[in-house]
Write a protein that holds these residues in place. Structure first.
Motif, PDB file in Angstrom:
ATOM      1  N   ALA A 184       0.818  -1.212   0.000  1.00  0.00           N
ATOM      2  CA  ALA A 184       0.000   0.000   0.000  1.00  0.00           C
ATOM      3  C   ALA A 184       0.852   1.262   0.000  1.00  0.00           C
ATOM      4  CB  ALA A 184      -0.931  -0.005   1.212  1.00  0.00           C
ATOM      5  N   THR A 193      -1.400  -1.246  11.885  1.00  0.00           N
ATOM      6  CA  THR A 193      -1.959  -2.131  10.849  1.00  0.00           C
ATOM      7  C   THR A 193      -2.531  -3.399  11.469  1.00  0.00           C
ATOM      8  OG1 THR A 193      -0.149  -1.369   9.438  1.00  0.00           O
ATOM      9  CG2 THR A 193      -1.427  -3.217   8.615  1.00  0.00           C
ATOM     10  N   MET A 201      -9.211   1.470  -0.537  1.00  0.00           N
ATOM     11  CA  MET A 201      -8.384   0.965  -1.645  1.00  0.00           C
ATOM     12  C   MET A 201      -8.743  -0.508  -1.896  1.00  0.00           C
ATOM     13  SD  MET A 201      -4.395   1.520  -2.516  1.00  0.00           S
ATOM     14  CE  MET A 201      -3.609   0.694  -1.163  1.00  0.00           C
ATOM     15  N   GLN A 210      -6.341  -1.839  -5.969  1.00  0.00           N
ATOM     16  CA  GLN A 210      -4.954  -1.474  -6.279  1.00  0.00           C
ATOM     17  C   GLN A 210      -4.422  -2.408  -7.368  1.00  0.00           C
ATOM     18  OE1 GLN A 210      -2.107  -1.799  -3.060  1.00  0.00           O
ATOM     19  NE2 GLN A 210      -0.533  -0.675  -4.195  1.00  0.00           N
ATOM     20  N   ALA A 267      -1.756   3.638  -5.976  1.00  0.00           N
ATOM     21  CA  ALA A 267      -1.563   3.967  -4.554  1.00  0.00           C
ATOM     22  C   ALA A 267      -1.018   5.381  -4.397  1.00  0.00           C
ATOM     23  CB  ALA A 267      -0.617   2.960  -3.919  1.00  0.00           C
ATOM     24  N   ARG A 313      -0.347   7.222  -0.634  1.00  0.00           N
ATOM     25  CA  ARG A 313       1.068   7.434  -0.282  1.00  0.00           C
ATOM     26  C   ARG A 313       1.372   8.915  -0.064  1.00  0.00           C
ATOM     27  NH1 ARG A 313       4.118   2.988  -4.202  1.00  0.00           N
ATOM     28  NH2 ARG A 313       2.943   1.229  -3.357  1.00  0.00           N
ATOM     29  N   LEU A 330      -6.628   4.078   6.003  1.00  0.00           N
ATOM     30  CA  LEU A 330      -6.645   3.361   4.722  1.00  0.00           C
ATOM     31  C   LEU A 330      -7.235   1.965   4.905  1.00  0.00           C
ATOM     32  CD1 LEU A 330      -5.720   3.318   1.707  1.00  0.00           C
ATOM     33  CD2 LEU A 330      -3.611   2.253   2.505  1.00  0.00           C
ATOM     34  N   VAL A 336      -7.940  -1.529   3.137  1.00  0.00           N
ATOM     35  CA  VAL A 336      -7.381  -2.277   2.005  1.00  0.00           C
ATOM     36  C   VAL A 336      -8.173  -3.564   1.801  1.00  0.00           C
ATOM     37  CG1 VAL A 336      -5.327  -3.540   1.224  1.00  0.00           C
ATOM     38  CG2 VAL A 336      -5.051  -1.370   2.454  1.00  0.00           C
TER      39      VAL A 336
END
Ligand code: PMP
Length: 400
Positions: A82, A97, A212, A215, A225, A229, A240, A242
């Protein structure tokens, strides 16, 4: 106890899939449900995933619980994918995370942790946005507001209207952005537009919540990304969500992650502990199988390369279908410009049909799409494109 609860109607997309399944027309086309299909109409298990699965089966020694943040090694893969290997926020230990049950799990977990930080916080979502954003964020108690995004008349992103609306968003509110391949409209922010939104976020103090889910389906793994970023570099706080459902083809494995960029390492540590605590009260810990595959692919240079190639093939197939559809529509409906379909990215675009026209597409041609005329381009096939264009030409006859 359950007496007050009435039976609810089918989810519209699910209802569409059932109607499609039961339609005996051999020419039927399903452009409704958002899954990638290859030329033979199948949503494939990617070869890299298959190989990682074989290796996992050989090497896995236990089905004991994973640590609460998820399968070991997968969060490094999430961050590297990511944010990139060298992102300053990673080096500064600023990215909390955790793995989640798919991108939906990530969005829901994000909503719950936002709710803890700021009860009833406001989230601004684009008009239109993915329909499931509303229950995923709303049921946690967040307040949803809309900002203009897609101009249905001109088939393009209305960036000026978007910026004018975001310029009114108060500090501490959240703004939901699609990293790439906007669902449902396919119109994405350019790098320059991401820069301007980032500047505005810095100036006004709103917090980006970025979804996201695609991707690598738009321009490429790095390009798609760009927004997250940049924001993670320039802003103190970024959320974010994912999903690996599409780019690893792991839909049913429920593989995803939530990454929250905090202002500094200490705040990030606090956020990480909150994420684990919220997840504990929701589902305790995430599924491991999909994350183990992502980690396995990421850690093997050979599998990583194979996965990148397969992803590139999927992306190129979607773009080729978009191009072919524009050309076919150009022949079938000469008075009208459908060029926007080739400029948009990812799986979805709006055809611009009315609800009545969508109903005719279904009744007369067995072509299925959602009522707002969103089509899943990846559900098409080259041999169906002229059939689709001819049907569109027929239902819009008289208004061109
Ligand atoms: N966000 C968007 C915009 C999506 O389209 C999807 C998948 N349809 C998701 C998030 C999450 O998907 P999943 O929970 O299957 O990973």
């Amino acid at each position: 106890m359950f007496e007050p609860l009435p039976k609810l109607p089918n989810d519209p997309i699910l209802g569409l899939s059932i109607a499609f399944r039961d339609d005996p027309n051999p020419d039927k086309v399903d452009l409704g449900v958002g899954v990638y299909r290859d030329a033979s109409g199948v949503t494939p298990v990617m070869a890299a995933v298959r190989e990682a699965e074989i290796q996992l089966q050989i090497n896995e020694t236990t089905k004991a619980y994973t640590p609460p943040a998820g399968y070991p090694g997968a969060n490094e893969a999430v961050q590297a994918l990511a944010f990139g290997e060298e992102h300053p926020a990673r080096q500064q230990q600023r990215i909390a995370t955790v793995q989640t049950p798919g991108g939906c799990g990530a969005l829901r977990l994000a909503a719950e942790v936002i709710q803890r930080a700021k009860h009833g916080a406001r989230v601004w979502v684009s008009t239109p946005t993915w329909a499931n954003h509303v229950p995923l964020l709303g049921s946690a108690g967040l307040e949803l507001k809309e900002y203009p995004y897609y101009d249905f008349e001109r088939h393009t992103l209305d960036f000026d209207a978007m910026m004018a609306a975001l310029n009114q968003v108060p500090a501490g509110d959240l703004v939901l952005l699609h990293a790439s391949c906007h669902n449902p409209c396919g119109a994405d922010l350019s790098p320059e537009q991401w820069r301007r939104v980032t500047e505005l976020a810095a100036e006004r103090g709103f917090v980006p919540l970025i979804d996201m889910a695609y991707q690598g389906f738009g321009e490429g793994l790095e390009e798609d990304a760009y927004g997250p970023r940049l924001m993670a570099e320039q802003l103190p706080e970024v959320i974010l969500a994912v999903s690996f459902s599409k780019n690893f083809g792991l839909y049913r494995e429920r593989a995803g992650a939530l990454a929250i960029v905090g202002a500094d390492a200490a705040q990030t540590e606090a956020i990480q502990s909150q994420l684990l605590s919220v997840a504990r009260g929701l589902y305790s810990m995430p599924p491991a199988h999909g994350s183990a595959l992502v980690a396995g692919i990421w850690q093997s240079e050979e599998l990583r390369g194979r996965w990148r190639d397969e992803l590139a093939q999927m992306r190129e197939r979607i773009q080729a279908l978009r191009q072919a559809l524009v050309e076919s529509l150009g022949r079938a409906v000469p008075g009208r410009d459908f060029g926007f379909i080739a400029r948009e990215r990812g799986m979805f675009s709006f055809l611009g049909l009315s609800e009545a026209e969508v109903a005719r597409m279904k009744a007369d041609y067995s072509i299925y799409m959602t009522d707002n005329s969103r089509i899943n381009v990846a559900g098409l096939n080259l041999d169906k494109i002229d059939y689709l264009s001819a049907a569109i030409a027929e239902v819009i006859k008289g208004r061109v």
